[in-house]
Motif scaffolding. Structure first.
Motif, short mmCIF file in Angstrom:
data_model
loop_
_atom_site.label_atom_id
_atom_site.label_comp_id
_atom_site.label_asym_id
_atom_site.label_seq_id
_atom_site.Cartn_x
_atom_site.Cartn_y
_atom_site.Cartn_z
N VAL A 6 0.86 -1.19 0.00
CA VAL A 6 0.00 0.00 0.00
C VAL A 6 0.89 1.24 0.00
N PRO A 7 0.70 2.15 -0.94
CA PRO A 7 1.65 3.26 -1.09
C PRO A 7 1.58 4.34 0.00
N VAL A 8 0.40 4.53 0.59
CA VAL A 8 0.25 5.59 1.60
C VAL A 8 -0.08 4.96 2.94
N ARG A 9 0.74 5.28 3.93
CA ARG A 9 0.58 4.66 5.26
C ARG A 9 0.62 5.75 6.33
N MET A 10 -0.34 5.73 7.24
CA MET A 10 -0.40 6.71 8.32
C MET A 10 -0.66 5.97 9.64
N GLY A 11 -0.02 6.44 10.69
CA GLY A 11 -0.24 5.87 12.02
C GLY A 11 -0.65 6.96 12.99
N LEU A 12 -1.62 6.66 13.86
CA LEU A 12 -2.10 7.61 14.86
C LEU A 12 -1.84 7.03 16.26
N SER A 13 -1.31 7.85 17.14
CA SER A 13 -1.06 7.39 18.51
C SER A 13 -0.76 8.59 19.41
N GLY A 14 -1.30 8.57 20.60
CA GLY A 14 -0.93 9.57 21.60
C GLY A 14 0.29 9.14 22.39
N THR A 15 0.58 7.84 22.35
CA THR A 15 1.71 7.28 23.12
C THR A 15 2.51 6.32 22.25
N PRO A 16 3.20 6.82 21.24
CA PRO A 16 3.93 5.92 20.33
C PRO A 16 5.07 5.18 21.00
N LEU A 17 5.66 5.75 22.03
CA LEU A 17 6.77 5.10 22.74
C LEU A 17 6.25 4.64 24.09
N THR A 18 6.16 3.33 24.26
CA THR A 18 5.58 2.78 25.48
C THR A 18 6.64 2.53 26.55
N ASN A 19 7.78 1.97 26.16
CA ASN A 19 8.79 1.62 27.15
C ASN A 19 10.21 1.98 26.73
N THR A 20 10.60 1.56 25.53
CA THR A 20 11.97 1.76 25.09
C THR A 20 11.99 2.32 23.68
N ILE A 21 13.17 2.75 23.26
CA ILE A 21 13.33 3.27 21.92
C ILE A 21 12.99 2.20 20.88
N ALA A 22 13.15 0.92 21.27
CA ALA A 22 12.84 -0.19 20.35
C ALA A 22 11.36 -0.25 20.00
N ASP A 23 10.48 0.35 20.83
CA ASP A 23 9.05 0.36 20.52
C ASP A 23 8.76 1.06 19.21
N LEU A 24 9.63 2.00 18.82
CA LEU A 24 9.39 2.79 17.62
C LEU A 24 9.80 2.07 16.34
N LEU A 25 10.63 1.03 16.46
CA LEU A 25 11.14 0.38 15.26
C LEU A 25 10.06 -0.31 14.43
N PRO A 26 9.15 -1.10 15.03
CA PRO A 26 8.08 -1.69 14.22
C PRO A 26 7.18 -0.63 13.59
N ILE A 27 6.97 0.49 14.30
CA ILE A 27 6.15 1.58 13.74
C ILE A 27 6.86 2.17 12.52
N GLY A 28 8.18 2.38 12.66
CA GLY A 28 8.96 2.87 11.52
C GLY A 28 8.93 1.90 10.36
N ALA A 29 9.00 0.59 10.66
CA ALA A 29 8.98 -0.42 9.60
C ALA A 29 7.62 -0.45 8.89
N PHE A 30 6.56 -0.08 9.58
CA PHE A 30 5.23 0.03 8.96
C PHE A 30 5.14 1.28 8.08
N LEU A 31 5.64 2.40 8.58
CA LEU A 31 5.52 3.67 7.86
C LEU A 31 6.45 3.74 6.65
N VAL A 32 7.71 3.32 6.85
CA VAL A 32 8.70 3.37 5.77
C VAL A 32 9.46 2.05 5.73
N PRO A 33 8.87 1.00 5.17
CA PRO A 33 9.47 -0.33 5.19
C PRO A 33 10.88 -0.37 4.61
N SER A 34 11.16 0.50 3.68
CA SER A 34 12.48 0.47 3.04
C SER A 34 13.56 1.10 3.91
N GLU A 35 13.19 1.82 4.96
CA GLU A 35 14.17 2.53 5.77
C GLU A 35 14.38 1.94 7.16
#
Length: 396
Positions: free
Chosen positions: A29-58
């Motif tokens: 899917v070419p356009v991907r958006m994520g909504l969250s008030g609390t994107p980081l729950t515990n560690t910096i690693a929490d953001l990696l799957p979100i990044g992989a969803f938003l920009v899989p190539s990066e």
């Protein structure tokens, strides 16, 4: 096509079916958006799957500490912050220009009972002995640590369920505060961490003649909606009683509720923020009463488990502020619950914390498992009378 994923922080565990499915769908899917008030729950690693969803190539969905250091040379936290910060638009309620009521965050201190202190002391001494014998030196020992910490939390929050006789100071203090608020004609929400405390509080609310509805892990979605409507529309329903995990999202108590009381802390400040947002929201009445957010905090001589949890929760809040709100960088906030943190929680010893300072980070999946296991605590048995409690207000 476009994907819009609400509450996108729920994909933070890269090996979960939800996370894998969403990332797989995102690849086509070419356009991907994520909504969250609390994107980081515990560690910096929490953001990696979100990044992989938003920009899989990066972005990779997971990375070890070494891998992060290799990718973001110098300071992985700042590297991830800059990378994902370029994709993220952050808007807090205070940034919207909306009129909001005054919010007061408070902490009410209660003394643990003699029986609770004795049980915790015995458990801490056992933990120190096991640490000295090297029982927690292997990765597989983490779940043993979690089990012991869960027992400690049970003694503090639901002593009867832990086999500890005597009163539950937190429950009695919470009920006293509920009655004070109801005397002022104000409805609100009462949170606890486990099913045992939920049962105890529910029985006591009923005995006191206070109308309430409940949300906990087994409440069907349809019943949740019914209970929410009843709270807003029926004068006799004064309180919504929730477990924190079940009641911290997907419903709103505002603008009807003007206070929130929690008898427990959770390991993740993001969960607590979501809980607080059930009452303090954009639709809160700016002309109504000030919003009161109250935590019942157990104390005892020499420091309590609640004291130790606050110490680490504050460091996590600093990490969230640094990464999400782009404020002050604090080096000590890079680790979630390391073995050093767990040793500190179990024993209260800074020396033990330092001894394990270089231990590896606990897997997020382990953390998630621990949090959700709290819903399965056995129901509390016999009720007990209450000792005198300190009921003064303390601002946090």
């Amino acid at each position: 096509g476009c994907i819009i994923a609400d509450e996108v922080q729920r994909i933070r565990s890269p090996s979960s079916r939800r996370s894998r499915s969403l990332r797989s769908l995102a690849a086509s899917v070419p356009v991907r958006m994520g909504l969250s008030g609390t994107p980081l729950t515990n560690t910096i690693a929490d953001l990696l799957p979100i990044g992989a969803f938003l920009v899989p190539s990066e972005c990779r969905p997971r990375a070890s500490s070494k891998s992060l250091n290799d990718i973001y040379v110098g300071d992985p936290v700042m590297g991830v912050t800059e990378h994902l910060g370029s994709l993220m638009v952050r808007r807090r309620m205070v940034d919207t220009g909306s009129d909001l009521p005054v919010r007061n965050d408070r902490r009410v201190y209660v003394d643990l009972s003699v029986e609770q202190v004795r049980a915790l002391t015995d458990l801490e001494q056992e933990a120190r002995r096991e640490v000295s014998e090297g029982m927690y030196g292997e990765p597989k020992s983490r779940m043993h640590v979690f089990a012991k910490l869960q027992k400690m939390r049970q003694i503090v929050n639901a002593p009867a369920a832990a086999g500890v006789p005597g009163p539950n100071p937190k429950v009695m203090a919470a009920l006293s505060l509920v009655q004070d608020f109801l005397t002022m004609g104000r409805k609100g929400v009462l949170f606890c961490a486990d099913r045992a405390t939920f049962t105890d509080l529910g029985e006591r609310l009923t005995l006191a003649g206070i109308g309430w509805v409940g949300l906990w892990g087994s409440t069907p979605a349809e019943q949740r909606l019914i209970n929410e409507r009843r709270f807003h529309n029926e004068d006799d329903i004064k309180v919504v009683l929730c477990t924190i995990q079940a009641g911290s999202e997907s419903w709103s108590a505002s603008p009807t509720a003007t206070w929130l009381i929690s008898t427990a802390y959770m390991y993740a400040p993001a969960t607590l923020s979501q809980m607080e947002a059930r009452v303090y929201r954009m639709n809160s009445d700016p002309g109504g009463p000030e919003i009161e957010i109250v935590y019942i905090h157990a104390q005892c001589q020499g420091g309590s488990l609640d004291d130790r949890m606050l110490t680490i929760l504050e460091s996590k809040k600093n990490l969230f502020a640094q990464v999400v709100d782009r404020t002050t960088h604090v080096d000590s906030t890079k680790v979630h619950y390391s073995m050093a943190d767990l040793m500190y929680l179990m024993t209260g010893s800074s020396a033990e914390q330092e001894a394990y300072a270089d231990s590896s980070q606990i897997a997020v999946e382990d953390y998630d498992k621990l949090e959700f296991e709290e819903q399965d605590t056995d129901e509390i048995g016999n009720e007990n009378t209450n000792e005198n409690l300190q009921d003064k207000w303390y601002r946090s």
